[in-house]
Design an enzyme around this catalytic site. Structure first.
Site, PDB file in Angstrom:
ATOM      1  N   ARG A   1      43.080  30.400  34.918  1.00 45.46           N
ATOM      2  CA  ARG A   1      44.109  31.165  35.667  1.00 45.46           C
ATOM      3  C   ARG A   1      45.527  30.807  35.211  1.00 45.46           C
ATOM      4  O   ARG A   1      46.445  30.645  36.035  1.00 45.46           O
ATOM      5  CB  ARG A   1      43.988  30.944  37.178  1.00 45.46           C
ATOM      6  CG  ARG A   1      42.648  31.268  37.751  1.00 45.46           C
ATOM      7  CD  ARG A   1      42.276  32.744  37.652  1.00 45.46           C
ATOM      8  NE  ARG A   1      40.898  32.903  38.026  1.00 45.46           N
ATOM      9  CZ  ARG A   1      39.870  32.881  37.160  1.00 45.46           C
ATOM     10  NH1 ARG A   1      40.084  32.761  35.857  1.00 45.46           N
ATOM     11  NH2 ARG A   1      38.643  33.019  37.578  1.00 45.46           N
TER      12      ARG A   1
ATOM     13  N   SER B   1      43.067  35.651  45.582  1.00 41.80           N
ATOM     14  CA  SER B   1      43.028  34.226  45.933  1.00 41.80           C
ATOM     15  C   SER B   1      44.441  33.667  46.047  1.00 41.80           C
ATOM     16  O   SER B   1      45.273  33.886  45.177  1.00 41.80           O
ATOM     17  CB  SER B   1      42.283  33.425  44.872  1.00 41.80           C
ATOM     18  OG  SER B   1      40.952  33.848  44.817  1.00 41.80           O
TER      19      SER B   1
ATOM     20  N   GLU C   1      47.736  30.212  43.227  1.00 41.64           N
ATOM     21  CA  GLU C   1      47.297  31.103  42.146  1.00 41.64           C
ATOM     22  C   GLU C   1      48.173  32.355  42.134  1.00 41.64           C
ATOM     23  O   GLU C   1      48.498  32.877  41.080  1.00 41.64           O
ATOM     24  CB  GLU C   1      45.825  31.492  42.368  1.00 41.64           C
ATOM     25  CG  GLU C   1      45.284  32.433  41.309  1.00 41.64           C
ATOM     26  CD  GLU C   1      43.755  32.520  41.329  1.00 41.64           C
ATOM     27  OE1 GLU C   1      43.081  31.483  41.478  1.00 41.64           O
ATOM     28  OE2 GLU C   1      43.250  33.640  41.181  1.00 41.64           O
TER      29      GLU C   1
HETATM   30  C1  LIG Z   1      41.000  41.916  46.496  1.00 45.69           C
HETATM   31  C2  LIG Z   1      41.459  41.132  45.272  1.00 45.69           C
HETATM   32  C3  LIG Z   1      40.526  40.451  44.515  1.00 45.69           C
HETATM   33  C4  LIG Z   1      40.921  39.724  43.391  1.00 45.69           C
HETATM   34  N1  LIG Z   1      39.975  39.059  42.664  1.00 45.69           N
HETATM   35  C5  LIG Z   1      40.346  38.372  41.563  1.00 45.69           C
HETATM   36  C6  LIG Z   1      39.365  37.701  40.765  1.00 45.69           C
HETATM   37  O1  LIG Z   1      38.169  37.715  41.029  1.00 45.69           O
HETATM   38  N2  LIG Z   1      39.788  37.036  39.664  1.00 45.69           N
HETATM   39  C7  LIG Z   1      41.093  36.992  39.308  1.00 45.69           C
HETATM   40  O2  LIG Z   1      41.425  36.374  38.282  1.00 45.69           O
HETATM   41  N3  LIG Z   1      42.051  37.621  40.044  1.00 45.69           N
HETATM   42  C8  LIG Z   1      41.705  38.324  41.148  1.00 45.69           C
HETATM   43  N4  LIG Z   1      42.662  38.953  41.900  1.00 45.69           N
HETATM   44  C9  LIG Z   1      44.090  38.822  41.551  1.00 45.69           C
HETATM   45  C10 LIG Z   1      44.607  39.899  40.606  1.00 45.69           C
HETATM   46  O3  LIG Z   1      43.867  41.104  40.738  1.00 45.69           O
HETATM   47  C11 LIG Z   1      44.579  39.436  39.144  1.00 45.69           C
HETATM   48  O4  LIG Z   1      45.331  38.268  38.976  1.00 45.69           O
HETATM   49  C12 LIG Z   1      45.136  40.504  38.208  1.00 45.69           C
HETATM   50  O5  LIG Z   1      44.911  40.083  36.878  1.00 45.69           O
HETATM   51  C13 LIG Z   1      46.636  40.753  38.420  1.00 45.69           C
HETATM   52  O6  LIG Z   1      46.965  41.882  37.645  1.00 45.69           O
HETATM   53  P1  LIG Z   1      48.170  42.824  38.069  1.00 45.69           P
HETATM   54  O7  LIG Z   1      48.294  43.855  37.025  1.00 45.69           O
HETATM   55  O8  LIG Z   1      47.976  43.339  39.461  1.00 45.69           O
HETATM   56  O9  LIG Z   1      49.385  41.813  37.996  1.00 45.69           O
HETATM   57  P2  LIG Z   1      50.589  41.676  39.029  1.00 45.69           P
HETATM   58  O10 LIG Z   1      50.052  41.154  40.318  1.00 45.69           O
HETATM   59  O11 LIG Z   1      51.374  42.910  39.056  1.00 45.69           O
HETATM   60  O12 LIG Z   1      51.420  40.518  38.332  1.00 45.69           O
HETATM   61  C14 LIG Z   1      50.900  39.211  38.251  1.00 45.69           C
HETATM   62  C15 LIG Z   1      51.711  38.427  37.214  1.00 45.69           C
HETATM   63  O13 LIG Z   1      51.484  39.006  35.932  1.00 45.69           O
HETATM   64  C16 LIG Z   1      52.698  39.421  35.359  1.00 45.69           C
HETATM   65  N5  LIG Z   1      52.433  40.654  34.604  1.00 45.69           N
HETATM   66  C17 LIG Z   1      51.822  41.772  35.049  1.00 45.69           C
HETATM   67  N6  LIG Z   1      51.727  42.663  34.045  1.00 45.69           N
HETATM   68  C18 LIG Z   1      52.291  42.102  32.957  1.00 45.69           C
HETATM   69  C19 LIG Z   1      52.508  42.521  31.619  1.00 45.69           C
HETATM   70  N7  LIG Z   1      52.131  43.726  31.161  1.00 45.69           N
HETATM   71  N8  LIG Z   1      53.154  41.671  30.771  1.00 45.69           N
HETATM   72  C20 LIG Z   1      53.567  40.445  31.185  1.00 45.69           C
HETATM   73  N9  LIG Z   1      53.386  40.000  32.452  1.00 45.69           N
HETATM   74  C21 LIG Z   1      52.749  40.818  33.323  1.00 45.69           C
HETATM   75  C22 LIG Z   1      53.647  39.630  36.525  1.00 45.69           C
HETATM   76  O14 LIG Z   1      55.009  39.492  36.126  1.00 45.69           O
HETATM   77  C23 LIG Z   1      53.217  38.523  37.465  1.00 45.69           C
HETATM   78  O15 LIG Z   1      53.811  37.296  37.129  1.00 45.69           O
HETATM   79  C24 LIG Z   1      42.293  39.699  43.026  1.00 45.69           C
HETATM   80  C25 LIG Z   1      43.220  40.413  43.790  1.00 45.69           C
HETATM   81  C26 LIG Z   1      42.819  41.119  44.902  1.00 45.69           C
HETATM   82  C27 LIG Z   1      43.848  41.878  45.690  1.00 45.69           C
END
Ligand SMILES: Cc1cc2nc3c(=O)[nH]c(=O)nc-3n(C[C@H](O)[C@H](O)[C@H](O)COP(=O)(O)OP(=O)(O)OC[C@H]3O[C@@H](n4cnc5c(N)ncnc54)[C@H](O)[C@@H]3O)c2cc1C
Length: 293
Positions: free
Chosen positions: A160, A209, A280
């Site tokens: 992570r 998480s 996280e």
């Molecule tokens: C119900 C639920 C279940 C989940 N289960 C999991 C799981 O099983 N495993 C897991 O790892 N995560 C899980 N997550 C967390 C999340 O979905 C992941 O971390 C996911 O990868 C975040 O992606 P995002 O595009 O939504 O990023 P965001 O939440 O929009 O951003 C997260 C971080 O990434 C950065 N970021 C986003 N896009 C870019 C880009 N293109 N370039 C550079 N930086 C960027 C942002 O600046 C920020 O710092 C879960 C979330 C929810 C709501």
């Protein structure tokens, strides 16, 4: 490319909290993305990217900088041979749809991760024994100095975690996958989704998480549960009665409410188990946890 001001970021986070971005742009090509980063530098503003906001807690005061939301070709996904070629803004669900139709396996674990490809690279998203590092070949990272392809090792992907910093944007990523019959992929996804549904709040507004699992026999969720925190509420936010490592927006929550719950969770885990839980969820804007002890 249009730069908007005062866009409320609560619209773009899965928990539905967060104040406005001083500036907001939706680049759709590599050229527009580079222009946006130059614009931020000229205005001496920090830049940050938002994916689907599924791992993000944005300060109630907002973010005093430029927020980028990738669209157009930077959010597309296609298959080429055994490879998935995706924009940083491509939703995992779209990627999964493409690879399933092409009979490529190895991305099923992402069915439970409601984010984008770029967000996955940022924190080496993973579930059910796999993660981005296991399938990622390389990612195109753009910053104020230009664009550069980086390997998972160069990105520093560990549990992570990556070495990426705000201002570095994952514009594209390429993954190597393995041929697998479509029916088998569907069966794998159905099995993982059923596991997820049985264990976590899937119909509530959360950011996934809250804490990383510590090096301890108990997971973060089990620790917080043992501290009696399930259902604990501050303002409009509550620790999920279903899984204690999730915070739900129960009713008009603010980010400060969620932060308060995180502080209480860390305090009690330290008291009961001597463990300092690390968050996280990513923070954006002026948000910080008080030091423990
Ligand atoms: C119900 C639920 C279940 C989940 N289960 C999991 C799981 O099983 N495993 C897991 O790892 N995560 C899980 N997550 C967390 C999340 O979905 C992941 O971390 C996911 O990868 C975040 O992606 P995002 O595009 O939504 O990023 P965001 O939440 O929009 O951003 C997260 C971080 O990434 C950065 N970021 C986003 N896009 C870019 C880009 N293109 N370039 C550079 N930086 C960027 C942002 O600046 C920020 O710092 C879960 C979330 C929810 C709501």
């Amino acid at each position: 490319m249009i730069v908007e001001s005062g866009v409320p970021l609560s619209r773009f986070t899965t928990i539905g909290t967060g104040g406005p971005a001083r500036a907001f742009a939706r680049p759709e090509t590599l050229e527009e993305l580079e222009q946006a980063l130059v614009w931020a530098a000229e205005h001496e503003l920090p830049a940050a990217t938002i994916g689907l906001g599924s791992n993000l807690l944005v300060a109630d005061e907002g973010f005093d900088g430029l927020v980028l939301k990738l669209g157009g070709e930077l959010a597309e996904a296609k298959v080429d041979g055994n490879r998935l070629l995706a924009g940083g803004g491509a939703a995992n669900a779209v990627c999964l749809h493409r690879v399933r139709a092409a009979g490529l396996g190895g991305f099923e674990f992402a069915c439970a991760i409601p984010g984008t490809v770029g967000g996955g690279v940022w924190m080496n998203a993973g579930a059910y024994g796999s993660d981005w590092a296991a399938i990622l070949d390389r990612a195109l990272v753009v910053d104020g100095r230009g664009a550069r392809w980086s390997s998972p090792e160069e990105l520093g992907l560990t549990y992570r975690h990556s070495e990426l910093r705000h201002g570095q944007v994952v514009a594209r990523a390429e993954f190597s996958l393995t041929p697998l019959p479509e029916d088998q992929i569907k069966a794998n996804v159905a099995r993982l989704q059923a596991l997820r549904k049985a264990a976590q709040p899937t119909n509530k507004r959360t950011f996934g998480s809250v804490f990383k699992n510590p090096e301890h026999q108990l997971s973060a969720g089990r620790m917080l549960e043992a501290c009696g925190l399930k259902g604990h509420r501050i303002g409009g936010a509550q620790i999920s009665p279903r899984h204690a490592n999730f915070i739900e927006n129960a009713d008009g929550a603010r980010s400060a409410d969620a932060l308060g719950l995180m502080q209480e969770g860390r305090r009690r885990a330290l008291e009961a188990f001597g463990v300092e839980l690390c968050h996280e969820v990513e923070f954006l804007g002026p948000l910080d946890l008080r030091p423990l002890g």
